[in-house]
Design a protein around this motif. Sequence first.
Motif, PDB file in Angstrom:
ATOM      1  N   LEU A   1       0.761  -1.123  -0.083  1.00  0.00           N
ATOM      2  CA  LEU A   1      -0.085  -0.067   0.086  1.00  0.00           C
ATOM      3  C   LEU A   1       0.924   1.308  -0.167  1.00  0.00           C
ATOM      4  O   LEU A   1       0.432   2.295  -0.420  1.00  0.00           O
ATOM      5  CB  LEU A   1      -1.114   0.081   1.121  1.00  0.00           C
ATOM      6  CG  LEU A   1      -2.057  -1.138   1.076  1.00  0.00           C
ATOM      7  CD1 LEU A   1      -2.828  -0.906   2.657  1.00  0.00           C
ATOM      8  CD2 LEU A   1      -3.080  -0.809  -0.152  1.00  0.00           C
TER       9      LEU A   1
ATOM     10  N   LEU B   1       1.467   2.978  -3.495  1.00  0.00           N
ATOM     11  CA  LEU B   1       0.321   3.756  -4.049  1.00  0.00           C
ATOM     12  C   LEU B   1       0.347   5.258  -3.501  1.00  0.00           C
ATOM     13  O   LEU B   1       0.363   5.591  -2.475  1.00  0.00           O
ATOM     14  CB  LEU B   1      -1.020   3.355  -3.652  1.00  0.00           C
ATOM     15  CG  LEU B   1      -1.276   1.684  -4.047  1.00  0.00           C
ATOM     16  CD1 LEU B   1      -2.705   1.194  -3.241  1.00  0.00           C
ATOM     17  CD2 LEU B   1      -1.239   1.567  -5.363  1.00  0.00           C
ATOM     18  N   GLY B   2       0.421   6.108  -4.553  1.00  0.00           N
ATOM     19  CA  GLY B   2       0.055   7.511  -4.373  1.00  0.00           C
ATOM     20  C   GLY B   2      -1.271   7.870  -3.659  1.00  0.00           C
ATOM     21  O   GLY B   2      -2.245   6.938  -3.698  1.00  0.00           O
ATOM     22  N   GLU B   3      -1.575   8.910  -3.112  1.00  0.00           N
ATOM     23  CA  GLU B   3      -2.771   9.260  -2.673  1.00  0.00           C
ATOM     24  C   GLU B   3      -4.073   9.138  -3.538  1.00  0.00           C
ATOM     25  O   GLU B   3      -4.944   8.605  -2.927  1.00  0.00           O
ATOM     26  CB  GLU B   3      -2.623  10.734  -2.258  1.00  0.00           C
ATOM     27  CG  GLU B   3      -4.147  11.208  -1.404  1.00  0.00           C
ATOM     28  CD  GLU B   3      -4.181  10.498   0.066  1.00  0.00           C
ATOM     29  OE1 GLU B   3      -5.118  10.088   0.316  1.00  0.00           O
ATOM     30  OE2 GLU B   3      -3.076   9.927   0.661  1.00  0.00           O
ATOM     31  N   GLU B   4      -3.740   9.434  -4.846  1.00  0.00           N
ATOM     32  CA  GLU B   4      -4.867   9.324  -5.727  1.00  0.00           C
ATOM     33  C   GLU B   4      -5.234   7.943  -6.087  1.00  0.00           C
ATOM     34  O   GLU B   4      -6.442   7.493  -6.027  1.00  0.00           O
ATOM     35  CB  GLU B   4      -4.619   9.861  -7.014  1.00  0.00           C
ATOM     36  CG  GLU B   4      -5.663   9.894  -8.106  1.00  0.00           C
ATOM     37  CD  GLU B   4      -5.599  10.531  -9.186  1.00  0.00           C
ATOM     38  OE1 GLU B   4      -6.027  10.242 -10.624  1.00  0.00           O
ATOM     39  OE2 GLU B   4      -4.691  11.682  -9.364  1.00  0.00           O
ATOM     40  N   ASP B   5      -4.249   6.911  -6.076  1.00  0.00           N
ATOM     41  CA  ASP B   5      -4.701   5.415  -6.316  1.00  0.00           C
ATOM     42  C   ASP B   5      -5.034   4.802  -5.030  1.00  0.00           C
ATOM     43  O   ASP B   5      -5.982   4.120  -5.115  1.00  0.00           O
ATOM     44  CB  ASP B   5      -3.262   4.816  -6.696  1.00  0.00           C
ATOM     45  CG  ASP B   5      -2.636   5.143  -8.084  1.00  0.00           C
ATOM     46  OD1 ASP B   5      -3.338   5.503  -8.823  1.00  0.00           O
ATOM     47  OD2 ASP B   5      -1.484   4.941  -8.048  1.00  0.00           O
ATOM     48  N   ARG B   6      -4.754   5.453  -3.656  1.00  0.00           N
ATOM     49  CA  ARG B   6      -5.256   4.634  -2.457  1.00  0.00           C
ATOM     50  C   ARG B   6      -6.741   5.308  -2.506  1.00  0.00           C
ATOM     51  O   ARG B   6      -7.427   4.266  -2.070  1.00  0.00           O
ATOM     52  CB  ARG B   6      -4.610   5.275  -1.431  1.00  0.00           C
ATOM     53  CG  ARG B   6      -3.215   4.756  -0.949  1.00  0.00           C
ATOM     54  CD  ARG B   6      -2.750   5.402   0.168  1.00  0.00           C
ATOM     55  NE  ARG B   6      -1.380   5.105   0.397  1.00  0.00           N
ATOM     56  CZ  ARG B   6      -0.869   5.045   1.454  1.00  0.00           C
ATOM     57  NH1 ARG B   6      -1.510   5.069   2.779  1.00  0.00           N
ATOM     58  NH2 ARG B   6       0.447   4.573   1.565  1.00  0.00           N
ATOM     59  N   ARG B   7      -7.167   6.259  -2.883  1.00  0.00           N
ATOM     60  CA  ARG B   7      -8.623   6.829  -2.840  1.00  0.00           C
ATOM     61  C   ARG B   7      -9.345   5.840  -3.873  1.00  0.00           C
ATOM     62  O   ARG B   7     -10.402   5.606  -3.731  1.00  0.00           O
ATOM     63  CB  ARG B   7      -8.613   8.274  -3.153  1.00  0.00           C
ATOM     64  CG  ARG B   7      -8.515   8.981  -1.945  1.00  0.00           C
ATOM     65  CD  ARG B   7      -8.786  10.602  -2.000  1.00  0.00           C
ATOM     66  NE  ARG B   7      -7.807  11.354  -1.713  1.00  0.00           N
ATOM     67  CZ  ARG B   7      -7.208  12.224  -2.275  1.00  0.00           C
ATOM     68  NH1 ARG B   7      -7.884  12.712  -3.313  1.00  0.00           N
ATOM     69  NH2 ARG B   7      -6.413  12.838  -1.760  1.00  0.00           N
ATOM     70  N   SER B   8      -8.710   5.607  -5.116  1.00  0.00           N
ATOM     71  CA  SER B   8      -9.580   4.913  -6.064  1.00  0.00           C
ATOM     72  C   SER B   8      -9.351   3.432  -5.878  1.00  0.00           C
ATOM     73  O   SER B   8     -10.636   2.935  -5.695  1.00  0.00           O
ATOM     74  CB  SER B   8      -8.595   5.056  -7.256  1.00  0.00           C
ATOM     75  OG  SER B   8      -8.504   5.997  -8.116  1.00  0.00           O
ATOM     76  N   PHE B   9      -8.483   2.864  -5.029  1.00  0.00           N
ATOM     77  CA  PHE B   9      -8.581   1.657  -4.417  1.00  0.00           C
ATOM     78  C   PHE B   9      -9.605   1.431  -3.518  1.00  0.00           C
ATOM     79  O   PHE B   9     -10.487   0.591  -3.544  1.00  0.00           O
ATOM     80  CB  PHE B   9      -7.143   1.212  -3.700  1.00  0.00           C
ATOM     81  CG  PHE B   9      -7.090  -0.226  -3.369  1.00  0.00           C
ATOM     82  CD1 PHE B   9      -7.224  -1.225  -4.169  1.00  0.00           C
ATOM     83  CD2 PHE B   9      -6.857  -0.400  -1.992  1.00  0.00           C
ATOM     84  CE1 PHE B   9      -7.266  -2.567  -3.624  1.00  0.00           C
ATOM     85  CE2 PHE B   9      -6.738  -1.561  -1.282  1.00  0.00           C
ATOM     86  CZ  PHE B   9      -6.696  -2.797  -2.131  1.00  0.00           C
ATOM     87  N   GLN B  10      -9.752   2.389  -2.448  1.00  0.00           N
ATOM     88  CA  GLN B  10     -10.606   2.517  -1.465  1.00  0.00           C
ATOM     89  C   GLN B  10     -12.239   2.529  -2.038  1.00  0.00           C
ATOM     90  O   GLN B  10     -13.206   1.932  -1.678  1.00  0.00           O
ATOM     91  CB  GLN B  10     -10.387   3.584  -0.671  1.00  0.00           C
ATOM     92  CG  GLN B  10     -11.698   3.488   0.660  1.00  0.00           C
ATOM     93  CD  GLN B  10     -11.131   4.764   1.852  1.00  0.00           C
ATOM     94  OE1 GLN B  10     -10.224   5.557   1.451  1.00  0.00           O
ATOM     95  NE2 GLN B  10     -11.740   4.631   2.861  1.00  0.00           N
ATOM     96  N   ARG B  11     -12.342   3.338  -3.155  1.00  0.00           N
ATOM     97  CA  ARG B  11     -13.675   3.547  -3.830  1.00  0.00           C
ATOM     98  C   ARG B  11     -14.000   2.306  -4.473  1.00  0.00           C
ATOM     99  O   ARG B  11     -15.334   1.890  -4.385  1.00  0.00           O
ATOM    100  CB  ARG B  11     -13.431   4.728  -4.861  1.00  0.00           C
ATOM    101  CG  ARG B  11     -14.839   4.977  -5.423  1.00  0.00           C
ATOM    102  CD  ARG B  11     -14.594   5.971  -6.751  1.00  0.00           C
ATOM    103  NE  ARG B  11     -13.364   5.922  -7.756  1.00  0.00           N
ATOM    104  CZ  ARG B  11     -13.598   5.005  -8.521  1.00  0.00           C
ATOM    105  NH1 ARG B  11     -14.709   4.422  -8.611  1.00  0.00           N
ATOM    106  NH2 ARG B  11     -12.546   4.867  -9.448  1.00  0.00           N
TER     107      ARG B  11
END
Length: 130
Positions: free
Chosen positions: A106, A109-119
Motif C-alpha cells: 500500500l 500507492l500514491g494518494e490518488e491511487d489509494r482513494r481509487s482503491f478504496q472507492r
Amino acid sequence: MDQLAQAAALYYRNFAAVAAERDLTLMQGKMLGLLRRPMPMRSLADLLACDASNVTGIVDRLAARGLVRREADPSDRRVKRVILTEEGEETVRQIRSELMSNLTGLEGLGEEDRRSFQRLLGQVLPAVSV
C-alpha cells in the motif's frame, strides 16, 4: 476474485500473527477491531458470524484482561453493550499500526491511487452497517 481471496487470506494471516503477539486469538482481535463504538452483544455475534454464546466467552476473556467492559444499553436495560476500555483502545491502535506497517504494497500507492482503491473496494464490497 482469486486475487481478492488471496489478499484477504494474507491479511488474516498477518492479522492473526499480530494479534497473537498480544496474546489474542484472531476472533478476540477481530472483536476489538469492531468496537469503534459501543455495540450490543447480538450485533457482535452477527458481525463475527458466530453464536451468541461464543461472543459471551470472547467478551469474558477480553473483560478479564481489561480490554472491554459490558454495560446496559440506556434505551433497553436488558441489552448488554460491549465497550472498549482505554487499554483496549490502545491495543487496537497498536494492532492497526503494525498491520499498516506490514502492508508495504500500500505504501507504493500514491494518494490518488489509494482513494481509487478504496472507492473500488467500496463498490465491490459495500460497507456492512454496524
